[in-house]
Motif scaffolding. Structure first.
Motif, PDB file in Angstrom:
ATOM      1  N   ARG A   1      -6.087  -9.832  11.060  1.00  0.00           N
ATOM      2  CA  ARG A   1      -6.949  -8.718  10.641  1.00  0.00           C
ATOM      3  C   ARG A   1      -6.217  -7.807   9.662  1.00  0.00           C
ATOM      4  NH1 ARG A   1      -9.276  -4.778  15.147  1.00  0.00           N
ATOM      5  NH2 ARG A   1      -8.125  -3.123  14.143  1.00  0.00           N
ATOM      6  N   LEU A   2      -4.921  -7.625   9.867  1.00  0.00           N
ATOM      7  CA  LEU A   2      -4.109  -6.825   8.957  1.00  0.00           C
ATOM      8  C   LEU A   2      -4.064  -7.470   7.579  1.00  0.00           C
ATOM      9  CD1 LEU A   2      -2.184  -4.451   8.435  1.00  0.00           C
ATOM     10  CD2 LEU A   2      -0.327  -5.895   9.302  1.00  0.00           C
ATOM     11  N   ARG A   3      -3.884  -8.766   7.532  1.00  0.00           N
ATOM     12  CA  ARG A   3      -3.840  -9.489   6.262  1.00  0.00           C
ATOM     13  C   ARG A   3      -5.166  -9.339   5.513  1.00  0.00           C
ATOM     14  NH1 ARG A   3      -2.587 -14.749   7.889  1.00  0.00           N
ATOM     15  NH2 ARG A   3      -0.537 -13.916   8.260  1.00  0.00           N
ATOM     16  N   GLU A   4      -6.280  -9.439   6.224  1.00  0.00           N
ATOM     17  CA  GLU A   4      -7.599  -9.283   5.593  1.00  0.00           C
ATOM     18  C   GLU A   4      -7.795  -7.856   5.069  1.00  0.00           C
ATOM     19  OE1 GLU A   4     -10.381 -10.445   8.599  1.00  0.00           O
ATOM     20  OE2 GLU A   4      -9.711 -12.530   8.593  1.00  0.00           O
ATOM     21  N   ALA A   5      -7.372  -6.869   5.851  1.00  0.00           N
ATOM     22  CA  ALA A   5      -7.510  -5.472   5.433  1.00  0.00           C
ATOM     23  C   ALA A   5      -6.676  -5.196   4.190  1.00  0.00           C
ATOM     24  CB  ALA A   5      -7.105  -4.530   6.563  1.00  0.00           C
ATOM     25  N   VAL A   6      -5.478  -5.743   4.149  1.00  0.00           N
ATOM     26  CA  VAL A   6      -4.605  -5.544   2.990  1.00  0.00           C
ATOM     27  C   VAL A   6      -5.215  -6.204   1.748  1.00  0.00           C
ATOM     28  CG1 VAL A   6      -2.350  -6.134   2.007  1.00  0.00           C
ATOM     29  CG2 VAL A   6      -2.501  -5.215   4.320  1.00  0.00           C
ATOM     30  N   ALA A   7      -5.792  -7.387   1.905  1.00  0.00           N
ATOM     31  CA  ALA A   7      -6.423  -8.066   0.763  1.00  0.00           C
ATOM     32  C   ALA A   7      -7.594  -7.238   0.232  1.00  0.00           C
ATOM     33  CB  ALA A   7      -6.900  -9.457   1.166  1.00  0.00           C
ATOM     34  N   ARG A   8      -8.400  -6.690   1.124  1.00  0.00           N
ATOM     35  CA  ARG A   8      -9.520  -5.849   0.681  1.00  0.00           C
ATOM     36  C   ARG A   8      -9.009  -4.549   0.065  1.00  0.00           C
ATOM     37  NH1 ARG A   8     -11.690  -7.248   5.726  1.00  0.00           N
ATOM     38  NH2 ARG A   8     -11.644  -5.069   6.397  1.00  0.00           N
ATOM     39  N   LYS A   9      -7.914  -4.030   0.614  1.00  0.00           N
ATOM     40  CA  LYS A   9      -7.314  -2.814   0.068  1.00  0.00           C
ATOM     41  C   LYS A   9      -6.867  -3.029  -1.378  1.00  0.00           C
ATOM     42  CE  LYS A   9      -3.584  -1.087   1.733  1.00  0.00           C
ATOM     43  NZ  LYS A   9      -2.458  -0.655   2.552  1.00  0.00           N
ATOM     44  N   VAL A  10      -6.306  -4.180  -1.662  1.00  0.00           N
ATOM     45  CA  VAL A  10      -5.870  -4.500  -3.029  1.00  0.00           C
ATOM     46  C   VAL A  10      -7.074  -4.531  -3.968  1.00  0.00           C
ATOM     47  CG1 VAL A  10      -4.880  -6.341  -4.467  1.00  0.00           C
ATOM     48  CG2 VAL A  10      -3.771  -5.696  -2.327  1.00  0.00           C
ATOM     49  N   GLU A  11      -8.179  -5.102  -3.508  1.00  0.00           N
ATOM     50  CA  GLU A  11      -9.395  -5.150  -4.331  1.00  0.00           C
ATOM     51  C   GLU A  11      -9.925  -3.742  -4.608  1.00  0.00           C
ATOM     52  OE1 GLU A  11     -12.168  -7.568  -2.172  1.00  0.00           O
ATOM     53  OE2 GLU A  11     -10.936  -9.374  -2.374  1.00  0.00           O
ATOM     54  N   VAL A  12      -9.965  -2.909  -3.585  1.00  0.00           N
ATOM     55  CA  VAL A  12     -10.468  -1.539  -3.752  1.00  0.00           C
ATOM     56  C   VAL A  12      -9.525  -0.748  -4.660  1.00  0.00           C
ATOM     57  CG1 VAL A  12     -10.954   0.634  -2.542  1.00  0.00           C
ATOM     58  CG2 VAL A  12     -11.775  -1.530  -1.606  1.00  0.00           C
ATOM     59  N   ALA A  13      -8.221  -0.946  -4.517  1.00  0.00           N
ATOM     60  CA  ALA A  13      -7.252  -0.250  -5.371  1.00  0.00           C
ATOM     61  C   ALA A  13      -7.438  -0.641  -6.832  1.00  0.00           C
ATOM     62  CB  ALA A  13      -5.834  -0.539  -4.909  1.00  0.00           C
ATOM     63  N   ALA A  14      -7.739  -1.913  -7.083  1.00  0.00           N
ATOM     64  CA  ALA A  14      -7.984  -2.361  -8.461  1.00  0.00           C
ATOM     65  C   ALA A  14      -9.245  -1.699  -9.017  1.00  0.00           C
ATOM     66  CB  ALA A  14      -8.108  -3.881  -8.511  1.00  0.00           C
ATOM     67  N   ALA A  15     -10.290  -1.602  -8.198  1.00  0.00           N
ATOM     68  CA  ALA A  15     -11.520  -0.931  -8.631  1.00  0.00           C
ATOM     69  C   ALA A  15     -11.263   0.552  -8.889  1.00  0.00           C
ATOM     70  CB  ALA A  15     -12.616  -1.114  -7.586  1.00  0.00           C
ATOM     71  N   MET A  16     -10.440   1.172  -8.046  1.00  0.00           N
ATOM     72  CA  MET A  16     -10.097   2.578  -8.226  1.00  0.00           C
ATOM     73  C   MET A  16      -9.329   2.788  -9.533  1.00  0.00           C
ATOM     74  SD  MET A  16      -9.036   3.548  -4.307  1.00  0.00           S
ATOM     75  CE  MET A  16      -8.740   5.294  -4.515  1.00  0.00           C
ATOM     76  N   GLU A  17      -8.438   1.881  -9.845  1.00  0.00           N
ATOM     77  CA  GLU A  17      -7.670   1.954 -11.081  1.00  0.00           C
ATOM     78  C   GLU A  17      -8.597   1.863 -12.296  1.00  0.00           C
ATOM     79  OE1 GLU A  17      -4.293   2.673 -13.112  1.00  0.00           O
ATOM     80  OE2 GLU A  17      -4.360   2.461 -10.948  1.00  0.00           O
ATOM     81  N   GLU A  18      -9.577   0.985 -12.216  1.00  0.00           N
ATOM     82  CA  GLU A  18     -10.546   0.853 -13.304  1.00  0.00           C
ATOM     83  C   GLU A  18     -11.362   2.144 -13.456  1.00  0.00           C
ATOM     84  OE1 GLU A  18     -14.414  -1.890 -14.306  1.00  0.00           O
ATOM     85  OE2 GLU A  18     -12.705  -2.837 -13.292  1.00  0.00           O
ATOM     86  N   LEU A  19     -11.785   2.713 -12.342  1.00  0.00           N
ATOM     87  CA  LEU A  19     -12.521   3.983 -12.377  1.00  0.00           C
ATOM     88  C   LEU A  19     -11.654   5.101 -12.954  1.00  0.00           C
ATOM     89  CD1 LEU A  19     -14.394   3.914  -8.957  1.00  0.00           C
ATOM     90  CD2 LEU A  19     -15.445   3.935 -11.220  1.00  0.00           C
ATOM     91  N   ASP A  20     -10.370   5.095 -12.622  1.00  0.00           N
ATOM     92  CA  ASP A  20      -9.461   6.106 -13.171  1.00  0.00           C
ATOM     93  C   ASP A  20      -9.386   6.010 -14.694  1.00  0.00           C
ATOM     94  OD1 ASP A  20      -8.902   7.132 -10.684  1.00  0.00           O
ATOM     95  OD2 ASP A  20      -6.933   6.163 -10.500  1.00  0.00           O
ATOM     96  N   GLY A  21      -9.315   4.798 -15.207  1.00  0.00           N
ATOM     97  CA  GLY A  21      -9.278   4.609 -16.662  1.00  0.00           C
ATOM     98  C   GLY A  21     -10.552   5.112 -17.318  1.00  0.00           C
ATOM     99  N   THR A  22     -11.681   4.782 -16.720  1.00  0.00           N
ATOM    100  CA  THR A  22     -12.968   5.251 -17.238  1.00  0.00           C
ATOM    101  C   THR A  22     -13.039   6.772 -17.188  1.00  0.00           C
ATOM    102  OG1 THR A  22     -14.020   3.217 -16.460  1.00  0.00           O
ATOM    103  CG2 THR A  22     -15.473   5.064 -16.982  1.00  0.00           C
ATOM    104  N   CYS A  23     -12.562   7.343 -16.108  1.00  0.00           N
ATOM    105  CA  CYS A  23     -12.571   8.798 -15.934  1.00  0.00           C
ATOM    106  C   CYS A  23     -11.696   9.467 -16.997  1.00  0.00           C
ATOM    107  CB  CYS A  23     -12.093   9.151 -14.538  1.00  0.00           C
ATOM    108  SG  CYS A  23     -12.285  10.890 -14.139  1.00  0.00           S
ATOM    109  N   ARG A  24     -10.510   8.916 -17.255  1.00  0.00           N
ATOM    110  CA  ARG A  24      -9.632   9.489 -18.286  1.00  0.00           C
ATOM    111  C   ARG A  24     -10.291   9.445 -19.655  1.00  0.00           C
ATOM    112  NH1 ARG A  24      -5.695   7.153 -15.026  1.00  0.00           N
ATOM    113  NH2 ARG A  24      -5.737   5.175 -16.126  1.00  0.00           N
ATOM    114  N   THR A  25     -10.967   8.343 -19.948  1.00  0.00           N
ATOM    115  CA  THR A  25     -11.664   8.213 -21.227  1.00  0.00           C
ATOM    116  C   THR A  25     -12.774   9.258 -21.348  1.00  0.00           C
ATOM    117  OG1 THR A  25     -11.199   5.838 -21.280  1.00  0.00           O
ATOM    118  CG2 THR A  25     -12.982   6.621 -22.685  1.00  0.00           C
ATOM    119  N   LEU A  26     -13.567   9.392 -20.294  1.00  0.00           N
ATOM    120  CA  LEU A  26     -14.659  10.373 -20.319  1.00  0.00           C
ATOM    121  C   LEU A  26     -14.127  11.803 -20.373  1.00  0.00           C
ATOM    122  CD1 LEU A  26     -17.109   8.735 -17.767  1.00  0.00           C
ATOM    123  CD2 LEU A  26     -17.424   8.945 -20.247  1.00  0.00           C
TER     124      LEU A  26
END
Length: 165
Positions: free
Chosen positions: A40-65
């Protein structure tokens, strides 16, 4: 509210939603650590990596805006949300200020959860390391001196006696 400002508000709301998802994943990670559930920890970490990547993309969009809206309001250099809020009309100002406050509070909460989970993992790994060292010392055959002064291999189950003269 101008189109650019509307886009910024939507991105900030998406950022808030992604932070909430990260909070849930960090809580799941904590429960997995406490339950010693590595799968379960391994699955949570994998999903965390996906969410962190999405957050990074949102941060870039936010900086541009932010840069675009800052330039539209006559702000120069690296624009942050605070100066932009100060020069925004009243209805949008309140919404942006509320979003800023919520995002800052959520970021602080996430930092605390990450630190707690790190401490839990470090503690768990230290316990595992001590356990492995203990069992390794019990199963490893070591050489020692026998009663006649010759080197002998210690057998499993035997112990070392300390004899002083």
């Amino acid at each position: 509210m101008a189109s650019g400002m509307t886009n910024l508000v939507e991105v900030l709301k998406a950022r808030r939603a992604s932070m909430e998802k990260m909070r849930q994943l960090l809580e799941e990670e904590r429960q997995s650590i406490l339950a010693l559930d590595t799968e379960r920890l391994r699955e949570a970490v994998a999903r965390k990596v996906e969410v962190a990547a999405a957050m990074e993309e949102l941060d870039g969009t936010c900086r541009t805006l932010l840069a675009r809206e800052g330039a539209a309001h006559g702000l120069s250099g690296t624009v942050t949300l605070s100066p932009l809020i100060a020069c925004t009309p009243k209805p949008a100002r309140e919404e942006l200020a509320n979003l800023q406050e919520t995002l800052a509070a959520r970021a602080e909460e996430l930092r605390g959860m990450i630190a707690d989970n790190r401490r839990l993992l470090e503690s768990s790994l230290a316990t595992v390391g001590r356990s492995l060292a203990f069992f390794q010392s019990r199963f490893t055959v070591a050489e020692t001196y026998g009663g006649t002064g010759r080197m002998v291999e210690r057998s499993a189950g035997s112990g070392l006696l300390r004899k002083e003269l």
